[in-house]
Design a protein around this motif. Structure first.
Motif, mmCIF file in Angstrom:
data_model
loop_
_atom_site.group_PDB
_atom_site.id
_atom_site.type_symbol
_atom_site.label_atom_id
_atom_site.label_comp_id
_atom_site.label_asym_id
_atom_site.label_seq_id
_atom_site.Cartn_x
_atom_site.Cartn_y
_atom_site.Cartn_z
ATOM 1 N N PHE A 282 0.851 -1.186 0.000
ATOM 2 C CA PHE A 282 0.000 0.000 0.000
ATOM 3 C C PHE A 282 0.889 1.240 0.000
ATOM 4 N N ASN A 283 0.578 2.194 -0.868
ATOM 5 C CA ASN A 283 1.253 3.482 -0.844
ATOM 6 C C ASN A 283 0.416 4.445 -0.020
ATOM 7 N N THR A 284 1.041 5.127 0.902
ATOM 8 C CA THR A 284 0.316 5.973 1.838
ATOM 9 C C THR A 284 0.734 7.422 1.684
ATOM 10 N N LEU A 285 -0.213 8.285 1.395
ATOM 11 C CA LEU A 285 0.047 9.718 1.313
ATOM 12 C C LEU A 285 0.100 10.271 2.729
ATOM 13 N N VAL A 286 1.275 10.683 3.183
ATOM 14 C CA VAL A 286 1.419 11.110 4.572
ATOM 15 C C VAL A 286 1.521 12.619 4.724
ATOM 16 N N ARG A 287 1.741 13.315 3.644
ATOM 17 C CA ARG A 287 1.720 14.782 3.696
ATOM 18 C C ARG A 287 1.344 15.302 2.321
ATOM 19 N N HIS A 288 0.806 16.512 2.274
ATOM 20 C CA HIS A 288 0.284 17.034 1.013
ATOM 21 C C HIS A 288 1.423 17.333 0.043
ATOM 22 N N PRO A 289 1.276 16.924 -1.230
ATOM 23 C CA PRO A 289 2.346 17.167 -2.209
ATOM 24 C C PRO A 289 2.674 18.649 -2.384
ATOM 25 N N ASP A 290 1.692 19.516 -2.141
ATOM 26 C CA ASP A 290 1.924 20.949 -2.358
ATOM 27 C C ASP A 290 2.976 21.517 -1.421
ATOM 28 N N VAL A 302 6.533 12.440 0.089
ATOM 29 C CA VAL A 302 5.196 12.558 0.667
ATOM 30 C C VAL A 302 4.532 11.194 0.809
ATOM 31 N N ILE A 303 5.254 10.139 0.445
ATOM 32 C CA ILE A 303 4.679 8.791 0.427
ATOM 33 C C ILE A 303 5.420 7.888 1.416
ATOM 34 N N GLU A 304 4.664 7.063 2.131
ATOM 35 C CA GLU A 304 5.223 5.949 2.886
ATOM 36 C C GLU A 304 4.641 4.656 2.324
ATOM 37 N N TYR A 305 5.181 3.541 2.757
ATOM 38 C CA TYR A 305 4.802 2.246 2.205
ATOM 39 C C TYR A 305 4.398 1.284 3.322
ATOM 40 N N THR A 306 3.383 0.474 3.045
ATOM 41 C CA THR A 306 3.011 -0.597 3.954
ATOM 42 C C THR A 306 3.147 -1.914 3.195
ATOM 43 N N TYR A 444 -7.797 11.803 -11.727
ATOM 44 C CA TYR A 444 -7.359 13.178 -11.505
ATOM 45 C C TYR A 444 -6.694 13.361 -10.149
ATOM 46 N N LYS A 445 -6.181 12.268 -9.578
ATOM 47 C CA LYS A 445 -5.382 12.359 -8.359
ATOM 48 C C LYS A 445 -3.911 12.119 -8.709
ATOM 49 N N GLN A 446 -3.010 12.696 -7.895
ATOM 50 C CA GLN A 446 -1.596 12.539 -8.188
ATOM 51 C C GLN A 446 -1.113 11.112 -7.962
ATOM 52 N N TYR A 447 -1.774 10.364 -7.048
ATOM 53 C CA TYR A 447 -1.312 9.033 -6.688
ATOM 54 C C TYR A 447 -2.421 8.029 -6.932
ATOM 55 N N SER A 448 -2.082 6.953 -7.631
ATOM 56 C CA SER A 448 -3.110 6.026 -8.089
ATOM 57 C C SER A 448 -3.574 5.047 -7.023
ATOM 58 N N ASN A 449 -2.812 4.891 -5.939
ATOM 59 C CA ASN A 449 -3.210 3.933 -4.906
ATOM 60 C C ASN A 449 -2.744 4.486 -3.569
ATOM 61 N N PHE A 450 -3.652 5.105 -2.804
ATOM 62 C CA PHE A 450 -3.212 5.728 -1.572
ATOM 63 C C PHE A 450 -4.299 5.676 -0.514
ATOM 64 N N LEU A 451 -3.875 5.856 0.717
ATOM 65 C CA LEU A 451 -4.767 6.012 1.853
ATOM 66 C C LEU A 451 -4.400 7.346 2.467
ATOM 67 N N ASN A 452 -5.363 8.184 2.716
ATOM 68 C CA ASN A 452 -5.021 9.491 3.261
ATOM 69 C C ASN A 452 -6.061 9.906 4.289
ATOM 70 N N PHE A 453 -5.697 9.753 5.553
ATOM 71 C CA PHE A 453 -6.592 10.170 6.625
ATOM 72 C C PHE A 453 -6.039 11.379 7.360
ATOM 73 N N MET A 454 -4.903 11.865 6.906
ATOM 74 C CA MET A 454 -4.258 12.922 7.652
ATOM 75 C C MET A 454 -5.106 14.199 7.704
ATOM 76 N N ASN A 455 -5.883 14.445 6.657
ATOM 77 C CA ASN A 455 -6.633 15.701 6.605
ATOM 78 C C ASN A 455 -7.961 15.647 7.354
ATOM 79 N N LYS A 456 -8.449 14.439 7.627
ATOM 80 C CA LYS A 456 -9.742 14.341 8.290
ATOM 81 C C LYS A 456 -9.648 14.787 9.738
ATOM 82 N N TYR A 457 -8.544 14.375 10.397
ATOM 83 C CA TYR A 457 -8.331 14.777 11.783
ATOM 84 C C TYR A 457 -7.115 15.700 11.823
ATOM 85 N N ASN A 458 -7.337 16.942 12.153
ATOM 86 C CA ASN A 458 -6.238 17.906 12.168
ATOM 87 C C ASN A 458 -5.435 17.853 13.457
#
Length: 655
Positions: A282-290, A302-306, A444-458
């Motif tokens: 699994f590729n994990t988006l851990v911080r925003h690419p911007d 910006v990616i980690e791996y599981t 239209y996403k930068q990453y084709s396989n990701f999990l991103n929960f970082m933005n839901k809980y600030n």
């Protein structure tokens, strides 16, 4: 000071029985030993085979005949440093090998790393580094040469300070029940071996957020290993973790780019063929690419791996059934006046903003207009799908979500027009069912396989009430893996426990759990966090899963032996402090059998004595073994409840 294994000492004793034949003073004539072994010297070989340790480790039975593994035994003598101060036969040569031989000895080449045939205890704390050059120098133990030492190291350990946390508070406990959750403080390698017999093949999911080995000090634990040492560190723990894994279970390794490639190569080797397989990554988006585009920060990953591995070569990923919402299906609308007309591919396409229509029926085919949702309804192989991908998909972001496009004469059915809707339900933060994007979102996403929960809980760093910066995963992220790979009441194991996110989530969604952590923050962050979960704290996923509190767990510490002495020595401030520690070491500690205690000189400087006391401690005796529990000198330090708990845990395995 030279530290030698039991095997080394016994071999030298046998060789010395031949007088000066194999020694020049105290120096071993290795070439002479090798020469006589290759010549099958009967007296030498017979003397060696009469030794129980050598016979056990270097003799195998084939067709009822005993065979001396002579080449393997001779290998020990090929490495000069082994006979001086090292346990590993890789001491002198590090590099490319094939079949255990180095590149200058063969034609084929493979990538190899030193120490891979060894065991590394490897503590996680930074206490050693805080005292400059007072590093305790943790040893590498070769699996064959130091078998006796490894057997002692991996023997079951005594549990101390045992207590149970529940809604009724904290209470002493004298037994371990089958459905109890377990938290262990102590070295995780030795903790795993201590629970091996009770929990063999019981864990459905082993999730480990391993030290990333970034060579920085941004983490509260040791995160700076030599790569070969780090690989040994992970390998040792993986091998015992596999024995705890259910046949249908998986191990998930969380890792950053720093060691990802090396870790995967090693794990592929461990889990190959009948020993299991790599299931997926699994590729994990851990911080925003911007964050890389602001100009004020260094370009960063910006990616980690599981990495997901199973001990079964036939393992299949579970299937997920996603409940679709009515907005994703077919519904009836009543159109008002269109807002504009676009000419797309020769067609006059009417555009209706969300304010220009109303839904008249939420499911089914229209009695008037047939309207179709974009997601889940358009197949790219038909003309509708091709038109959407080629022309309408490009408009995402240019019009509000829910905008409808009326396209005439599609040609793939008899209706005069078809309605398309831009995706609803939000896609800005990648927050979908269990974090998985739909196929349309991917385009239209930068990453084709990701999990991103970082933005839901600030407030991820403060999730679970306690802050744990740079080392905490969001609860919803861990929930994804637990729900994907386990069911209610399954066992989840995390032996790099950290802030106890895995255990907190497991408790909230009704899974059993085991956690192991060596760092002292287990008692200031990890355990207090789980206490808050029992009380019903509402952070993380609590509201989503309607968590109201409850649950329990048993806490136990590996009973420190020489580990405690090392801490006391490093924390000492005066010569008198060191003398007190030394007197207790002489009484109940285990000192290196090669140590010359006559060299203790209290007139030396404080630092010199500090170094000397650390050197004479046997690093192989970090905790008390369970086999010592009936010794009076040990049992007097334990309560009756603790003795009863240990005997119940190790002897009453049915719980």
């Amino acid at each position: 000071m030279v530290v030698e294994s039991k095997l080394m000492l016994e071999v030298k004793a046998i060789l010395k029985s031949f007088g000066n034949k194999y020694f020049n003073g105290d120096k071993l004539k290795r070439h002479k030993v090798i020469e006589d072994l290759n010549a099958y010297d009967e007296k030498l070989i017979q003397s060696l085979l009469n030794n129980k340790t050598i016979n056990r480790d270097f003799v195998i039975s084939l067709n009822g005949k005993e065979v001396f593994k002579l080449n393997e035994f001779i290998d020990m003598f090929q490495y000069k440093k082994f006979w001086q101060d090292s346990y590993t036969n890789y001491a002198n040569k590090i590099g490319l090998t094939v079949g255990g031989k180095f590149i200058d000895e063969c034609e084929d080449v493979v990538l190899d790393f030193p120490y891979k045939d060894t065991v590394l205890k490897a503590g996680m704390t930074k206490e050693d580094k805080q005292k400059e050059d007072l590093d305790p120098n943790e040893i590498f133990l070769n699996e064959i040469i130091a078998k006796d030492e490894i057997d002692v190291l991996f023997d079951k350990k005594i549990f101390k300070n045992v207590k149970k946390y529940s809604t009724e508070g904290i209470q002493p406990v004298s037994e371990f029940r089958k459905d109890d959750n377990l938290i262990i403080k102590g070295n995780n390698l030795l903790g795993l071996y201590s629970i091996k017999e009770r929990f063999a093949k019981k864990a459905k999911l082993i999730y480990i957020d391993v030290p990333y080995n970034t060579d920085t000090d941004s983490f509260p634990y040791n995160d700076s290993f030599n790569r070969s040492t780090w690989l040994t560190f992970i390998k040792n723990r993986t091998e015992i973790a596999k024995e705890l894994l259910d046949e249908d279970g998986v191990i998930a390794y969380q890792i950053s780019f720093h060691q990802y490639a090396y870790l995967k190569v090693m794990l592929d080797e461990i889990f190959k063929n009948a020993n299991g397989k790599h299931v997926m990554t699994f590729n994990t988006l851990v911080r925003h690419p911007d964050r890389n585009l602001t100009g004020d920060k260094e370009f960063n990953d910006v990616i980690e791996y599981t990495l997901i591995y199973s001990s079964s070569s036939n393992y299949k990923m579970p299937k997920i059934s996603v409940a679709k919402t009515v907005d994703d299906y077919i519904y009836d609308v009543e159109l008002g006046n269109y807002d504009k007309i676009l000419e797309l591919n020769g067609k006059n396409v009417e555009v209706y903003l969300p304010s220009s229509y109303r839904v008249t029926k939420t499911i089914g085919h229209a009695t008037g207009l047939k309207t179709i949702s974009v997601r889940g309804s358009i197949k790219e192989k038909n003309s509708s799908g091709r038109f959407y991908v080629a022309h309408l998909e490009k408009l995402v972001g240019s019009y509000p979500e829910g905008t409808i496009f009326k396209v005439p004469h599609m040609g793939d059915d008899k209706v005069p027009y078809r309605l398309f809707e831009l995706p609803k339900n939000g896609n800005k933060n990648g927050l979908y069912y269990q974090g998985m994007p739909t196929s349309t979102d991917v385009t239209y996403k930068q990453y084709s396989n990701f999990l991103n929960f970082m933005n839901k809980y600030n407030t991820v760093n403060n999730e679970g009430v306690f802050e744990f910066r740079n080392g905490k995963k969001p609860e919803e992220y861990i929930k994804f893996f637990i729900e994907l790979f386990t069911k209610k009441d399954d066992l989840v194991l995390d032996f790099f426990m950290g802030s106890a996110t895995t255990q907190a989530v497991a408790m909230k969604i009704n899974r059993r759990f085991i956690g192991i952590e060596q760092m002292d923050y287990i008692n200031t962050i990890s355990v207090p966090r789980l206490q808050k979960v029992i009380e019903g704290e509402q952070g993380g996923i609590s509201k989503d899963v309607n968590w109201q509190g409850g649950g329990s767990f048993v806490y136990a510490e590996l009973f420190e032996k020489n580990t405690g002495f090392i801490k006391d020595i490093l924390n000492a401030e005066t010569i008198d402090d060191l003398k007190k520690v030394y007197s207790i070491m002489l009484e109940v500690g285990d000192l290196d059998f090669r140590a010359d205690l006559s060299k203790i000189d209290w007139t030396m400087s404080f630092k010199d004595n500090q170094k000397l006391l650390i050197k004479i401690i046997d690093k192989n005796q970090l905790y008390f073994n369970y086999s010592e529990i009936d010794d009076n000198e040990v049992s007097e330090w334990l309560t009756d409840e603790e003795i009863a708990f240990n005997k119940n845990f190790y002897e009453d395995l049915e719980g």
